[in-house]
Design a protein around this motif. Sequence first.
Motif, mmCIF file in Angstrom:
data_model
loop_
_atom_site.group_PDB
_atom_site.id
_atom_site.type_symbol
_atom_site.label_atom_id
_atom_site.label_comp_id
_atom_site.label_asym_id
_atom_site.label_seq_id
_atom_site.Cartn_x
_atom_site.Cartn_y
_atom_site.Cartn_z
ATOM 1 N N ASP A 85 -20.863 123.835 -94.216
ATOM 2 C CA ASP A 85 -21.914 123.585 -95.213
ATOM 3 C C ASP A 85 -21.624 122.302 -95.987
ATOM 4 O O ASP A 85 -22.520 121.479 -96.198
ATOM 5 N N LEU A 115 -29.103 120.666 -88.182
ATOM 6 C CA LEU A 115 -29.690 121.973 -88.470
ATOM 7 C C LEU A 115 -30.654 122.405 -87.370
ATOM 8 O O LEU A 115 -30.728 123.594 -87.033
ATOM 9 N N TRP A 147 -21.064 130.714 -88.711
ATOM 10 C CA TRP A 147 -21.893 129.891 -89.598
ATOM 11 C C TRP A 147 -23.346 129.902 -89.147
ATOM 12 O O TRP A 147 -24.247 130.046 -89.960
ATOM 13 N N ARG A 148 -23.566 129.792 -87.847
ATOM 14 C CA ARG A 148 -24.937 129.810 -87.321
ATOM 15 C C ARG A 148 -25.598 131.160 -87.608
ATOM 16 O O ARG A 148 -26.749 131.212 -88.029
ATOM 17 N N SER A 168 -26.452 131.639 -91.206
ATOM 18 C CA SER A 168 -27.619 130.814 -91.551
ATOM 19 C C SER A 168 -28.895 131.358 -90.922
ATOM 20 O O SER A 168 -29.965 130.796 -91.127
#
Length: 77
Positions: A21, A36, A69-70, A73
């Motif tokens: 991030d 992104l 992380w993906r 998100s």
Amino acid sequence: MSLENRLAAPPAPKTPQTTIDRWVETLNDNDRTAVLKAAADNAWRHIDLLPILIEEGMPEVSTSTLGAWRRKSGWGK
């Protein structure tokens, strides 16, 4: 400073932010959008995306960290 003053307002809540991030925030608008977009695209496997991002300056993390992380998100498999 008195105890009353110190306790008058609680500290702002901390938002958990990963190294990924923080790195994404340093990118210019075009690069951030590209990262992104790729992260949200399930056609990109973690193992294929990771070396490209590291070559572009992202801190070295494991494929499982990138995957987490993906998913955090709302992206990825």
